[in-house]
Motif scaffolding. Structure first.
Motif, PDB file in Angstrom:
ATOM      1  N   LYS A 226       9.280 -11.349   8.392  1.00 25.17           N
ATOM      2  CA  LYS A 226       9.799 -12.706   8.596  1.00 25.17           C
ATOM      3  C   LYS A 226      10.848 -13.041   7.548  1.00 25.17           C
ATOM      4  N   LYS A 227      10.398 -13.426   6.356  1.00 18.55           N
ATOM      5  CA  LYS A 227      11.316 -13.838   5.296  1.00 18.55           C
ATOM      6  C   LYS A 227      11.233 -12.952   4.062  1.00 18.55           C
ATOM      7  N   ASP A 228      10.074 -12.342   3.847  1.00 18.29           N
ATOM      8  CA  ASP A 228       9.846 -11.586   2.620  1.00 18.29           C
ATOM      9  C   ASP A 228       9.693 -10.097   2.905  1.00 18.29           C
ATOM     10  N   ILE A 229      10.195  -9.290   1.965  1.00 18.06           N
ATOM     11  CA  ILE A 229      10.071  -7.842   2.108  1.00 18.06           C
ATOM     12  C   ILE A 229      10.126  -7.201   0.731  1.00 18.06           C
ATOM     13  N   ASP A 230       9.381  -6.133   0.524  1.00 18.66           N
ATOM     14  CA  ASP A 230       9.369  -5.446  -0.766  1.00 18.66           C
ATOM     15  C   ASP A 230      10.644  -4.623  -0.944  1.00 18.66           C
ATOM     16  N   LEU A 231      11.120  -4.573  -2.170  1.00 16.64           N
ATOM     17  CA  LEU A 231      12.311  -3.797  -2.469  1.00 16.64           C
ATOM     18  C   LEU A 231      12.109  -2.326  -2.109  1.00 16.64           C
TER      19      LEU A 231
END
Length: 301
Positions: A226-231
């Motif tokens: 959605k909006k967040d994702i791990d580098l």
């Protein structure tokens, strides 16, 4: 469910300069052009090249093919934007978009997908390439029948022709036309005697920020983020910008910091989180449309 795979559907031909433009134009005029008896005359290329162009338009996600008996081709959202704003593929941005589509297409361009998303060797030759690809294919749950080594060799040769600048001695002018993606400089020949190649990397700042943003949004949409994702996911997951644009961790952070400065996302590196939060309310297609508007590319009626 077993995944679909496709190998050596290109009839040994990389897509030449002008091919994609020609194909898109003819599809707009006649969606079932590739089923027409006079397809060779309409497209101005030989029978096997017609088959190759039909394949490449789908493999690059510029078109999709209907499943009915008529087998019409229609432009995808990306195909529509590119045909509207840069149908002659004059912008490097457009070539990177096409590369992203091709390297993301596991079903239609399986070897290209594997090469950029799975293969971990930075330097390689034909034997290493094919051996590693065979191992990967055997590990997959796919509906593909046993793939011949000859088909994988044809894919290897075609990938080299797609991305690596080299001289040809074709029997016709058409044979000597380069693939537009050679301009991206993603593969270079490092040992002509042993025919060894390696991946190369472009300076991060040489590519447009909207390209990276589009690729991140597209990847997130495709994988349910959605909006967040791990580098780390953006760096090494299949389909990520780290994989498809051949970025190292420092280069990826540089990309994310550039996007953060422009207000597109927020990079949180505190307390070991290394998380990226998208702050822009937009979708991938809108991002590339806005890019073309900003650089002043006009619709070519």
């Amino acid at each position: 469910m077993a995944c679909k795979m496709a190998f050596a559907r290109h009839q040994t031909f990389h897509f030449r300069e002008g091919w994609l433009t020609k194909g898109l134009r003819r599809i707009e005029e006649q969606p079932n052009v590739f089923m027409a008896k006079d397809a060779m005359e309409q497209l101005g290329i030989g029978s096997n090249m017609v088959k190759a162009l039909r394949y490449w338009l789908v493999a690059t996600n510029l078109t999709y093919e209907t499943t009915g008996g008529n087998k019409e081709q229609k432009l995808t959202d990306e195909g529509r934007v590119i045909y509207t704003f840069d149908k002659y593929l004059e912008e490097e941005f457009t070539l990177w978009l096409i590369h992203f589509q091709l390297a993301s297409n596991k079903e239609a361009a399986t070897t290209w997908y594997w090469f950029f998303n799975v293969f971990k060797q930075r330097e390689f030759d034909e034997d290493l390439f094919i051996n590693e690809l065979e191992l990967w294919i055997n590990e997959q749950e796919s509906d593909a029948k046993e793939v011949s080594r000859g088909s994988l060799k044809r894919d290897f040769d075609c990938i080299i022709s797609t991305y690596c600048v080299h001289k040809t001695n074709g029997s016709s002018p058409e044979d000597n036309l380069m693939c537009p993606l050679q301009e991206l400089g993603l593969i270079e020949l490092v040992d002509s005697k042993r025919k060894r190649y390696r991946f190369t990397r472009r300076k991060v700042e040489s590519l447009d920020k909207e390209l990276y943003l589009y690729a991140i949004l597209k990847f997130m949409d495709s994988n349910g983020h959605k909006k967040d994702i791990d580098l780390d996911v953006l760096l090494s997951a299949e389909g990520s910008i780290g994989r498809i644009f051949v970025l190292g961790v420092s280069e990826l952070i540089q990309v994310l910091e550039m996007l953060q400065v422009n207000g597109f996302l927020r990079l949180n590196k505190t307390a070991g989180l290394n998380q990226v939060t998208i702050t822009l309310e937009s979708d991938p297609i809108s991002v590339i449309e806005e890019y073309y508007h900003q650089i002043g590319v006009k619709k070519d009626e």
